[in-house]
Design a protein around this motif. Structure first.
Motif, PDB file in Angstrom:
ATOM      1  N   LEU A   1       0.709  -1.107  -0.007  1.00  0.00           N
ATOM      2  CA  LEU A   1       0.039  -0.095   0.094  1.00  0.00           C
ATOM      3  C   LEU A   1       0.957   1.313   0.005  1.00  0.00           C
ATOM      4  CD1 LEU A   1      -3.086   0.511   2.312  1.00  0.00           C
ATOM      5  CD2 LEU A   1      -1.441   2.236   2.004  1.00  0.00           C
ATOM      6  N   PHE A   2       1.745   1.260   0.971  1.00  0.00           N
ATOM      7  CA  PHE A   2       2.778   2.336   0.920  1.00  0.00           C
ATOM      8  C   PHE A   2       3.604   2.745  -0.394  1.00  0.00           C
ATOM      9  CE2 PHE A   2       6.803   4.283   2.063  1.00  0.00           C
ATOM     10  CZ  PHE A   2       6.298   5.656   2.581  1.00  0.00           C
ATOM     11  N   ALA A   3       4.012   1.420  -0.825  1.00  0.00           N
ATOM     12  CA  ALA A   3       4.823   1.567  -2.321  1.00  0.00           C
ATOM     13  C   ALA A   3       3.863   2.309  -3.519  1.00  0.00           C
ATOM     14  CB  ALA A   3       5.296   0.172  -2.588  1.00  0.00           C
ATOM     15  N   ILE A   4       2.783   1.712  -3.496  1.00  0.00           N
ATOM     16  CA  ILE A   4       1.895   2.109  -4.530  1.00  0.00           C
ATOM     17  C   ILE A   4       1.334   3.600  -4.441  1.00  0.00           C
ATOM     18  CG2 ILE A   4      -0.645   1.880  -5.613  1.00  0.00           C
ATOM     19  CD1 ILE A   4      -0.377  -0.962  -5.367  1.00  0.00           C
ATOM     20  N   TRP A   5       1.262   3.859  -2.891  1.00  0.00           N
ATOM     21  CA  TRP A   5       1.005   5.385  -2.578  1.00  0.00           C
ATOM     22  C   TRP A   5       1.914   6.331  -3.216  1.00  0.00           C
ATOM     23  CZ3 TRP A   5       2.482   8.127   2.378  1.00  0.00           C
ATOM     24  CH2 TRP A   5       1.842   9.382   2.357  1.00  0.00           C
ATOM     25  N   LYS A   6       3.339   6.179  -2.863  1.00  0.00           N
ATOM     26  CA  LYS A   6       4.390   6.613  -3.302  1.00  0.00           C
ATOM     27  C   LYS A   6       4.708   6.673  -4.750  1.00  0.00           C
ATOM     28  CE  LYS A   6       5.730   8.447   0.259  1.00  0.00           C
ATOM     29  NZ  LYS A   6       5.673  10.081   0.615  1.00  0.00           N
ATOM     30  N   THR A   7       4.135   5.641  -5.797  1.00  0.00           N
ATOM     31  CA  THR A   7       4.392   5.780  -7.086  1.00  0.00           C
ATOM     32  C   THR A   7       3.487   6.479  -7.926  1.00  0.00           C
ATOM     33  OG1 THR A   7       4.845   3.448  -6.719  1.00  0.00           O
ATOM     34  CG2 THR A   7       4.519   4.190  -8.960  1.00  0.00           C
TER      35      THR A   7
END
Length: 446
Positions: A221-227
């Protein structure tokens, strides 16, 4: 300039925008909901053993699991209609993580029914993911390659499925207390304290996959939010739900696709969940093996089914370059019907192998029904996707019907109730075959 951009449209490019990175990030979600489905299916029989409940009661796991898909699909569509596909993915991952982590307090209660809300919340998240990811993938390139692109993304779903099933069958099931079902039933009646101690031990094992996947989901979730992800399908007129459904109901491929998807998901659910019961019947009841060894042998067949499904997904994606999707869907559904006739009438390992073979036929079905149904929906893609996700309700309705037949003692029409119960998915695949053939005929006539 516009013609130049259109000429670049392809598998991962549309209107000059490259969606490859976005495709890869979203495809991870396909693997993760595959994990959720197939870490759960083998555990249906484990719940029955741990809590000493009937097959019908155990099927409530699937009722709760797939009910979340049904209840949250249109709210998810309205959410992504207002915001974006990426926002829908993020909220879906959050709900998925919350539901998975809720298994810890459910375990603390020691009650079977406490797990059902956790499954429901988790699949509300999966409903958001499927409502967002499938049409998002559909929009990440030209319309001509949409069904192939969906099949390619969905090809990673079995990777997650195999991982989930492998964990459930080789770690969870083998780590449970070795006391068999008959001995547990006797302990429940005569020594309830000892029964509760065994149950507590087993629940500690059972919740671990959900705890770990919940943590992994939060990291993703954090990775997609930052992408940063380009928008796809988020432009154009935003229609209200009533107007959108009015348009969709007039499209035969879509209208019938929702029905076909309902029956397909129901058939997939029972063919995978009840392969464990079928295998135990073959190895324990017919061949006289101890329950633990029978469970181990059945595990090999279950994993073989998932591997066949995964390989079939890639093979069918290749053939879609040359064969009409509706025609290939109809052929594979008819083959599944033929194999299930073998499951009903065969005895022993032959019937079990027929059941494994059905998985090879199923590999194409979900994304192909989805792709055919979305053809021509245009700006209605979000609500169209929601309707197709709602049809996953078949996974909630069909299993209790088959489980009720399986619970019948003795025979029905001269056949074992377990065998004859597989007439239920047989009828489901007949519906899919009719849909595929109808879609093929409509395209030929167009």
């Amino acid at each position: 300039m516009k013609h130049s951009e259109q000429s670049q449209d392809g598998l991962f490019r549309k209107d000059g925008v490259n969606y490859l990175l976005s495709f890869l990030m979203i495809t991870i979600c396909f693997a993760l909901w595959g994990f959720a489905n197939d870490v759960t299916n083998p555990l249906v029989s484990s719940f029955g053993k741990i809590f000493q409940i009937s097959k019908f009661q155990s099927s409530f796991v699937q009722v709760a699991f797939y009910m979340g898909y049904f209840c949250m699909a249109f709210p998810a569509a309205m959410f992504i209609q207002r915001y974006s596909f990426k926002s829908g993915v993020l909220l879906g991952l959050l709900l998925y993580a919350v539901g998975a982590l809720a298994f810890v307090p459910a375990k603390a209660t020691g009650m079977f029914y406490a797990f059902l809300p956790a499954y429901f919340v988790m699949t509300c998240g999966l409903s958001f993911l499927e409502t967002s990811c499938n049409p998002y993938i559909y929009c990440m390139g030209s319309d001509d390659t949409a069904t192939r692109r969906l099949n390619f993304a969905q090809a990673f779903n079995p990777i997650g499925a195999i991982s989930g099933a492998y964990l459930a069958l080789t770690y969870v099931s083998t780590s449970l207390d070795t006391t068999d079902s008959k001995a547990r039933a006797q302990l429940l009646a005569t020594q309830p304290d000892q029964f509760e101690a065994i149950k507590a031990h087993d629940l500690d094992i059972l919740v671990q996959p959900y705890l770990y996947i919940g943590i992994i989901i939060l990291i993703l979730l954090f990775a997609i939010w930052k992408t940063r992800m380009p928008k796809a399908g988020d432009t154009g007129e935003k229609l209200g739900i009533g107007t959108a459904l009015g348009h969709l109901i007039r499209i035969p491929n879509y209208r019938n696709g929702v029905i076909a998807q309902f029956f397909y998901v129901g058939a997939q659910t029972v063919c995978w969940a009840y392969i464990m019961y079928y295998g135990l019947h073959v190895f324990r009841d017919l061949e006289g093996l101890p329950e633990e060894l029978a469970q181990q042998y059945t595990t090999y067949y279950y994993l073989s089914a998932l591997v066949l499904f995964a390989v079939g997904r890639f093979v069918c994606t290749y053939f879609l370059k040359y064969v009409n999707p509706g025609l290939l869907l109809a052929i594979l559904a008819a083959a599944a019907v033929a194999l299930l006739v073998g499951v009903v009438f065969a005895e022993g390992k032959e019937g079990l192998w027929f059941l494994v073979g059905v998985s090879g036929c199923m590999s194409l079905m979900f994304p192909t029904i989805y792709g055919i149904a979305l053809t021509g929906v245009r700006e209605n893609v979000k609500f169209a996707g929601a309707g197709l996700v709602m049809s996953i309700l078949g996974g909630s309705i069909i299993p209790p019907i088959q489980a009720a037949i399986m619970d019948v003692d003795g025979t029905i029409l001269g056949l074992r109730s377990l065998n004859i119960s597989f007439l239920v998915p047989l009828v489901c695949f007949l519906v899919v075959a009719v849909y595929g053939w109808g879609a093929y005929r409509r395209e030929v006539k167009a």
